[in-house]
Design an enzyme around this catalytic site. Sequence first.
Site: not given
Ligand code: MEV
Length: 290
Positions: A81, A84, A88-89, A131
Site C-alpha cells: 500500500v 506508488g 488503492s486503484a 491508476d
Molecule cells: C499516482 O499514481 C499518480 C498521480 O499522478 C496522481 C494521479 O494521477 O491521480 C500522482
Amino acid sequence: MGFEGTGYGKAILIGEHFVVHGARGIGIGIPRKTTVILEKAPSLSFSFECGDLLKEATRKVLEKVAHGTGFVVSVTSEFPVSAGMGWSASYCVALARAAAAAAGKEISDKEAAKAAFEGEKAFHGNPSGIDNTLAAHGGVMLFKKGREPEPLLVGGKFHFVIANSGKKGPTKELVDKVSSMRKDKPDEYCALEEAEEWLVDKTIDALSRGDAVALGRLMDENNVLLARLGLSTPSIDDIRGIALGNGALGAKITGAGGGGCVLILAPDTGKGEEIADKLGKYGAFGFLIE
Ligand code: MEV
C-alpha cells in the site's frame, strides 16, 4: 459463498502529476494483483483493519455497482500500500468486479475503471484516473484526462525492476503540493510540463521501436522533472544510484513520489535479476513487457 474480483498494480512510465493537470502520461499494468472477496452480510464490515477513507471508497464503489453495501470485504494484495504501485486503484477495481459478480452482472474493463474512479476520488480527492485505468485494463496505455485510454505499440522486450524506498508516499498530499507549486510558480511549472509532453512523444517512439537504451534515457530525463517538483527523497536517490551503477539503462520515481517506488529499466533479464539482487533491501522484483 464469496464473490471475487481482481485488479492490476501499475507503474507510471511517464507523466505522474502532470496528468492530474491535463497533460498526457504513459502507464504500465504490472503483473501483480489485488484480490477482493465479498460475502453477503446484513451491513458493511471488513475482515481487516482499515481507515475511514477506505471505508468511504468501498461504500462509493459498492453503491455504484451492487446498489447496496451489505457485504463483508476481504482483501489480499501481491504488492504494498502507498508505494506508488496503485494499491488503492487496484483495490477499487477488484472491488467493482467482485460487486458485479455479487449482483450477477457482467462488467467491462471500462465500466470497472469508471466505478473504481468513484472510490479513487474518496481516497485521493482529485485523481487523474490513470491508476484505475491501468488497474482495470493492464497493458501499456497512453492516458489523458477525459479521453479514451489508448493501448500503445510495444516493439520489443523491456525488462523492468521495481524497488520500494520503504517510505510511504501519501498521494493526496503530494498531488496538493504539486498543485500549489503550479499555482505559485506557473512559469516554472509550464516549462516542466512542456518538457514532459516532449518526453511523452519520445517515449511512444522508443516503445514502438523496442529501443530500451532510448527509453532508459527518457526515464532519467523524466526523473529530473519529478525531482524539480520536489518529489525525490534520499532513499529514491540511493536506489537510482545503485541501479544505474549496476548497469540499469534508466531509473525514475513512479507514482506520487515523496517515497514509494522507483521504476528501473534493465538491458536484459539477467542484468535485471542482478540489479534486483543488489536492491534486495528495497524489496525489488522484476517484470517484462513486450
Ligand atoms: C499516482 O499514481 C499518480 C498521480 O499522478 C496522481 C494521479 O494521477 O491521480 C500522482
